[in-house]
Write an enzyme that holds these catalytic residues in place. Structure first.
Site, PDB file in Angstrom:
ATOM      1  N   CYS A 189      12.689  -9.055   5.305  1.00 43.22           N
ATOM      2  CA  CYS A 189      12.192  -9.445   3.984  1.00 43.22           C
ATOM      3  C   CYS A 189      13.138 -10.401   3.268  1.00 43.22           C
ATOM      4  O   CYS A 189      12.728 -11.112   2.351  1.00 43.22           O
ATOM      5  CB  CYS A 189      11.944  -8.208   3.117  1.00 43.22           C
TER       6      CYS A 189
ATOM      7  N   GLY B 250       0.816  -1.210   0.000  1.00 39.01           N
ATOM      8  CA  GLY B 250       0.000   0.000   0.000  1.00 39.01           C
ATOM      9  C   GLY B 250       0.847   1.256   0.000  1.00 39.01           C
ATOM     10  O   GLY B 250       0.571   2.215  -0.728  1.00 39.01           O
TER      11      GLY B 250
END
Length: 455
Positions: free
Chosen positions: A242, A193
């Protein structure tokens, strides 16, 4: 003060500071970057404690290591590099390159890395004689305030404007969006987002794609050593990095030996259908990662799934029922959890990784444990990723390490695969413009048509 007035004030202050910074010499710029890194290094422990308490995720000891490691390696990478004035002369080509600042950088930063990401982005910005405004995640605003206070003290010692580094004190989605539309360049590190908002801002933007690092083990490895590297990668900071390995893609003939070694080193492995289903439903309710388990300890994961694991367990490994779209375990798991797969041929191993990346994480990275150069480079040619890390602990080395030549960073570009503008690690050289002075080449001559069209 309303949001627009508040933001206008931040932008005005940042632009005024940037006009001063762009007059600085290389030595002055580097002195600021040094101070930014060193004060984080010196305060690694209290900042790590604050990060765990405010974000409510991760591991204190790992955050200390991250604060020290990133400040150390990023400064080491920046020092001695030219970013002011003439930075390169290509005499044979008649080109002189001159670095120019971009202006005010806006950076959205995540709660998963509330200390090192603002530090890294600020250092890169100032290295290019820019200023920066941070839009922190709401669960990292206290950490950003602490960084600001430390930086202000250093800036005062150096006699430079404190407005080099500013931040939104009460961050909201609206303010973050407004910031992105008001600055000169946007850095977006966080969820999809935030990245989409950055690319919709109308300003040049650097974002990151989703992580889902596929871990492939070859047949020629030292199993014990490779397993220790993968475990260290997966459990670092409770799995929120990540670049942490997400899967164990192992040769069928060595699968049992590899899994046995994982268990010997602290993993809980299960093929039990009921347990696997319970874990799947707990971690991916409705097919989406359970936000309440992000960065949480393995014991909390097990308790939520209703399974019993031995005390001292480091991570849980499940045997996936399929790869790609056939199982939610193909996706990124931001907690101490891995899925395991067995393959017959190296081509099948790469196929499994490819299918999982197509579900999530395309463009990010693959972690390979192998000594077979042909296998490694086959994977490098086939897989849609920006980084293929070999025989290393991916979570801590994929973002640059003293042991490899990847640029040290906290922002890992994923190329067009991940809807990003770069397919490499973000660095300081992405944050300055270059003017190219082109002289006529000495002794140049135009080739004949015969030479041009000859095959």
């Amino acid at each position: 003060m309303d949001n627009q007035a508040y933001l206008n004030d931040l932008i005005a202050r940042s632009r005024a500071a940037q006009k001063i910074v762009e007059t600085y010499t290389q030595e002055q710029v580097d002195a600021i970057c040094y101070a930014m890194a060193k004060v984080i290094y010196d305060n690694a422990e209290p900042l790590a404690k604050m990060a765990v308490e405010e974000s409510r995720m991760g591991v204190y000891e790992n955050k200390v290591a991250k604060n020290k490691g990133k400040s150390r390696i990023i400064w080491n990478h920046l020092k001695g590099k030219k970013s002011v004035g003439i930075i390169r002369r290509l005499e044979d080509e008649g080109i002189v390159e001159v670095a120019k600042p971009m202006g005010v950088i806006g950076a959205a930063t995540p709660c998963t890395n509330p200390i090192v990401t603002p530090m890294c982005n600020a250092m890169f910005a100032v290295k290019g004689r820019n200023t920066i405004i941070i839009s922190p995640h709401p669960r990292s605003k206290k950490c950003t305030k602490a960084i600001k206070e430390l930086y202000d003290a250093e800036f005062e010692k150096l006699g430079v404007p404190k407005d080099i580094f500013l931040y939104i004190e009460e961050p909201t989605i609206e303010l973050s969006t407004m910031l992105m539309k008001s600055v000169d360049v946007v850095l977006a590190t966080g969820g999809p987002g935030v990245v989409k908002s950055a690319y919709s801002s109308g300003k040049p933007s650097y974002g990151v794609g989703a992580g889902n690092v596929q871990g492939i083990l070859d047949k020629d490895i030292d199993i014990k050593t490779s397993v220790s590297k993968i475990i260290a990668s997966r459990i670092f900071d409770n799995g929120i990095i990540c670049s942490g390995d997400q899967t164990i893609i192992a040769p069928k003939e060595d699968y049992k030996a590899i899994i046995d070694e994982f268990v010997a080193q602290g993993a809980y492995y299960t093929e039990d259908a009921a347990e696997v289903e319970a874990i799947r439903n707990t971690v991916f309710p409705g097919g989406v990662m359970n936000k309440d388990l992000v960065g949480q300890p393995v014991a909390q994961l097990a308790a939520a799934a209703g399974i019993a694991i031995p005390e001292g367990t480091k991570l849980i490994i499940v045997k996936a029922s399929g790869y790609g779209k056939d199982d939610y375990f193909s996706k990124e798991k931001m907690c101490p959890l891995m899925s395991a797969y067995a393959y017959d041929t190296w081509e099948e191993a790469v196929e499994i990784a490819y299918a999982n990346l197509n579900v999530e994480g395309k463009g990010h990275s693959v972690s390979i444990q192998s000594n077979n150069k042909a296998h490694i480079e086959y994977a490098g040619e086939v897989l849609p990723v920006s980084r293929v890390l070999i025989n290393q602990s991916c979570a801590t080395q994929n973002g640059g390490a003293f042991s490899n030549s990847l640029s040290p960073t906290t922002t890992l570009g994923c190329g067009s695969w991940g809807n990003n503008s770069i397919s490499e690690n973000l660095s300081y050289y992405h944050l300055y413009n270059i003017t190219r002075v082109a002289y006529e080449k000495e002794g140049w001559s135009q080739p004949s048509d015969e030479e041009i069209w000859a095959l």
